[in-house]
Write a protein that holds these residues in place. Structure first.
Motif, PDB file in Angstrom:
ATOM      1  N   ILE A   1     -23.325  54.819  10.344  1.00  0.00           N
ATOM      2  CA  ILE A   1     -22.244  56.164  10.647  1.00  0.00           C
ATOM      3  C   ILE A   1     -20.936  55.354  10.994  1.00  0.00           C
ATOM      4  O   ILE A   1     -19.793  55.796  10.545  1.00  0.00           O
ATOM      5  N   ALA A   2     -20.840  54.817  12.074  1.00  0.00           N
ATOM      6  CA  ALA A   2     -19.691  54.112  12.621  1.00  0.00           C
ATOM      7  C   ALA A   2     -19.001  53.361  11.651  1.00  0.00           C
ATOM      8  O   ALA A   2     -17.903  53.134  11.786  1.00  0.00           O
ATOM      9  N   ARG A   3     -19.899  52.713  10.644  1.00  0.00           N
ATOM     10  CA  ARG A   3     -19.070  51.736   9.700  1.00  0.00           C
ATOM     11  C   ARG A   3     -18.618  52.630   8.580  1.00  0.00           C
ATOM     12  O   ARG A   3     -17.683  51.960   7.588  1.00  0.00           O
ATOM     13  N   LEU A   4     -18.750  54.009   8.484  1.00  0.00           N
ATOM     14  CA  LEU A   4     -18.025  54.466   7.497  1.00  0.00           C
ATOM     15  C   LEU A   4     -16.649  54.576   7.665  1.00  0.00           C
ATOM     16  O   LEU A   4     -15.744  55.046   6.551  1.00  0.00           O
ATOM     17  N   GLY A   5     -15.927  54.323   8.651  1.00  0.00           N
ATOM     18  CA  GLY A   5     -14.519  54.051   8.900  1.00  0.00           C
ATOM     19  C   GLY A   5     -13.556  55.173   9.206  1.00  0.00           C
ATOM     20  O   GLY A   5     -12.572  55.262   9.258  1.00  0.00           O
ATOM     21  N   PHE A   6     -14.647  56.228   9.503  1.00  0.00           N
ATOM     22  CA  PHE A   6     -13.732  57.628   9.701  1.00  0.00           C
ATOM     23  C   PHE A   6     -14.183  58.009  11.010  1.00  0.00           C
ATOM     24  O   PHE A   6     -15.567  58.359  11.170  1.00  0.00           O
ATOM     25  N   TRP A   7     -13.269  58.085  11.922  1.00  0.00           N
ATOM     26  CA  TRP A   7     -13.716  58.571  13.328  1.00  0.00           C
ATOM     27  C   TRP A   7     -14.218  60.084  13.380  1.00  0.00           C
ATOM     28  O   TRP A   7     -15.390  60.396  14.077  1.00  0.00           O
ATOM     29  N   THR A   8     -13.927  60.880  12.404  1.00  0.00           N
ATOM     30  CA  THR A   8     -14.519  62.222  12.339  1.00  0.00           C
ATOM     31  C   THR A   8     -15.801  62.366  12.138  1.00  0.00           C
ATOM     32  O   THR A   8     -16.495  63.407  12.609  1.00  0.00           O
ATOM     33  N   TRP A   9     -16.570  61.452  11.495  1.00  0.00           N
ATOM     34  CA  TRP A   9     -17.960  61.565  11.161  1.00  0.00           C
ATOM     35  C   TRP A   9     -18.690  60.927  12.259  1.00  0.00           C
ATOM     36  O   TRP A   9     -20.065  60.808  12.204  1.00  0.00           O
ATOM     37  N   ARG A  10     -18.083  59.941  13.270  1.00  0.00           N
ATOM     38  CA  ARG A  10     -18.945  59.430  14.247  1.00  0.00           C
ATOM     39  C   ARG A  10     -19.199  60.395  15.157  1.00  0.00           C
ATOM     40  O   ARG A  10     -18.939  60.302  16.391  1.00  0.00           O
ATOM     41  N   THR A  11     -20.272  61.467  15.027  1.00  0.00           N
ATOM     42  CA  THR A  11     -20.616  62.530  15.656  1.00  0.00           C
ATOM     43  C   THR A  11     -21.956  62.645  15.863  1.00  0.00           C
ATOM     44  O   THR A  11     -22.927  62.258  14.862  1.00  0.00           O
TER      45      THR A  11
ATOM     46  N   SER B   1     -16.639  68.904  18.211  1.00  0.00           N
ATOM     47  CA  SER B   1     -17.605  68.031  18.045  1.00  0.00           C
ATOM     48  C   SER B   1     -17.865  67.062  18.766  1.00  0.00           C
ATOM     49  O   SER B   1     -16.993  66.754  19.785  1.00  0.00           O
ATOM     50  N   ARG B   2     -19.172  66.503  18.988  1.00  0.00           N
ATOM     51  CA  ARG B   2     -19.484  65.608  20.085  1.00  0.00           C
ATOM     52  C   ARG B   2     -19.246  64.045  19.571  1.00  0.00           C
ATOM     53  O   ARG B   2     -20.432  63.650  18.749  1.00  0.00           O
ATOM     54  N   PRO B   3     -18.591  63.159  19.969  1.00  0.00           N
ATOM     55  CA  PRO B   3     -18.798  62.009  19.501  1.00  0.00           C
ATOM     56  C   PRO B   3     -19.827  61.033  19.920  1.00  0.00           C
ATOM     57  O   PRO B   3     -20.355  61.318  21.080  1.00  0.00           O
ATOM     58  N   LEU B   4     -20.016  59.965  19.110  1.00  0.00           N
ATOM     59  CA  LEU B   4     -21.277  59.278  19.580  1.00  0.00           C
ATOM     60  C   LEU B   4     -20.522  58.091  20.199  1.00  0.00           C
ATOM     61  O   LEU B   4     -19.513  57.824  20.188  1.00  0.00           O
ATOM     62  N   PRO B   5     -21.417  57.120  20.844  1.00  0.00           N
ATOM     63  CA  PRO B   5     -20.799  56.256  21.889  1.00  0.00           C
ATOM     64  C   PRO B   5     -19.953  55.256  20.949  1.00  0.00           C
ATOM     65  O   PRO B   5     -20.496  54.886  19.600  1.00  0.00           O
ATOM     66  N   ASP B   6     -18.861  54.449  21.394  1.00  0.00           N
ATOM     67  CA  ASP B   6     -17.920  53.653  20.727  1.00  0.00           C
ATOM     68  C   ASP B   6     -18.744  52.498  20.751  1.00  0.00           C
ATOM     69  O   ASP B   6     -18.712  51.813  21.652  1.00  0.00           O
TER      70      ASP B   6
END
Length: 430
Positions: free
Chosen positions: A100-110, A419-424
């Motif tokens: 999910i992090a590799r999708l390149g959109f911070w909006t989906w890293r949740t 929305s709740r972000p995943l760890p960076d």
């Protein structure tokens, strides 16, 4: 809007018992008749950073998959990187958080998106291969996975052409409208590689496998679209040919390909057609059936022109609360909290006043001759927030709206939270 409009909303609104995925969905049953003959269900959102939108769309997706024959989630996310997420939901390959992090959109890293991907994987474990639900990206930008895959494949089957990839490496990180290319060198290079692989597909299939050869061709086609998008003009004065118009057109074509049973990209991460319903996840601006304020045709307008009533656009709006978005001058980070109250200057204010709580309403059910439904065909305004918003003036962001012309249905959430972000996992991720 008049009292008659309020009465119409109160009569047609369907209360949502909950926004939580996994809950019984008796409250969604009216959608069965509404969507019976629909091929593509557009699930919009007025912000990319509202937890309740993620949760509600997750819940609707469960309903569509289990009861309405949905076999694809088409995301406003990179075509290239989404193929790896698809490999996970279909075959269990990889770590979903990192994918999910590799999708390149911070909006989906949740956390909410991870819940959706994990649910898709669990669902697919219990059904035959032809009923698996797939995860497909429809946006040709940020194509790092395709650059890497093609470089590796050409090194294996045609080392003499591997050097062609050096010029295309910019497509791994370049955003749309990055810079003009008057001679179209980047696009010509991508098309040359795609043509070479297509012309030699039979030979390369013998050297590797038919699936590997088809995968390579599809990666090359993604890079052709990416190269075209990257080098388009940002000038809004050319509404049919600028980067915004071309992006929506490419995304519409990607969705249409998912409905075409002649696709040849194979099962693992490809974009072959499907006989099932497609759930389309994108911003309200994309899924709308009309055009943006600058005249650029939206993704949904292309789908309506091609599929007619086979495309259903469900806009998601909220009354008040908070959402995540980046400040306009920031290019890194998961976004910050932005707050907003209810306003009667926009359609959300009337939706909040007419019916309490969370609900949805089918706009196709409206009798155009009734006084109560007249507001559906009158110009109005809606709130619309992108991935980045101005620091102070975002509260005044309104987009034009004619409800029945832009959407087939509306879902309204009374209160939005972030929305709740995943760890960076990677600070270099955009």
């Amino acid at each position: 809007m008049s009292d008659a409009a309020d009465r119409w909303l109160a009569a047609h609104a369907r209360t949502l018992d909950t926004l939580d995925p996994g809950a019984p969905y008796a409250d969604l049953e009216p959608l069965r008749g509404v969507l019976r003959d629909v091929k593509i269900v557009g699930l919009g959102e007025s912000t990319h950073g509202t937890r309740e939108f993620f949760r509600l769309k997750h819940r609707v997706l469960e309903f569509l998959v289990r009861d309405m024959g949905c076999t694809v989630l088409a995301m406003e996310a990179g075509e290239s990187a989404a193929r790896a997420v698809d490999a996970y939901v279909c075959h269990g390959v990889g770590d979903p958080t990192r994918l999910i992090a590799r999708l390149g959109f911070w909006t989906w890293r949740t956390e909410e998106m991870l819940d959706i991907v994990e649910w898709m994987r669990t669902h697919n474990l219990g059904v035959p291969a032809d009923r698996r639900v797939r995860f497909v990206g429809i946006d040709p930008q940020l194509s790092a996975d395709s650059v890497a895959a093609l470089g590796s494949y050409l090194g294996q089957v045609a080392p003499e052409r591997a050097a062609d990839m050096a010029e295309l490496e910019v497509l791994a990180r370049a955003r749309p409208g990055t810079g003009p290319d008057p001679e179209q060198r980047l696009l010509h290079r991508a098309r040359s590689v795609a043509g070479f692989l297509d012309d030699n597909r039979a030979k390369f299939a013998e050297l590797t496998s038919p699936q590997a050869a088809a995968e390579a061709v599809e990666h090359a086609r993604i890079l052709c679209r990416s190269a075209d998008l990257v080098t388009r003009s940002l000038d809004p004065g050319s509404p049919q040919d600028n980067v915004f118009a071309v992006r929506d057109r490419y995304m519409a074509e990607a969705v249409a390909r998912l409905t075409d049973d002649s696709g040849d990209s194979g099962d693992k991460g490809g974009s072959a057609g499907t006989a099932g319903t497609v759930a389309l996840w994108a911003h309200n601006g994309h899924i709308a059936k009309g055009a943006y304020g600058n005249g650029v045709p939206a993704l949904g307008s292309h789908l309506r022109a091609r599929f007619g009533d086979g495309y259903y656009a469900l806009g998601l709006l909220f009354g008040k609360g908070s959402f995540r978005a980046r400040s306009a001058n920031r290019t890194q980070g998961p976004g910050v909290r932005h707050r907003i109250g209810t306003s009667l200057r926009c359609v959300e204010g009337r939706l909040a006043a007419a019916v309490p709580g969370d609900y949805y309403v089918d706009l196709r059910a409206a009798d155009p001759s009734s006084d109560g439904a007249r507001w559906l065909r009158e110009p109005s305004a809606q709130r619309s927030f992108g991935a980045a918003v101005p620091r102070l003036t975002y509260r005044f962001h309104l987009a034009p709206l004619t409800p029945a012309e832009d959407y087939d249905g509306l879902a309204f959430v009374s209160r939005s939270t972030c929305s709740r972000p995943l760890p960076d996992l990677d600070p270099e991720q955009p």
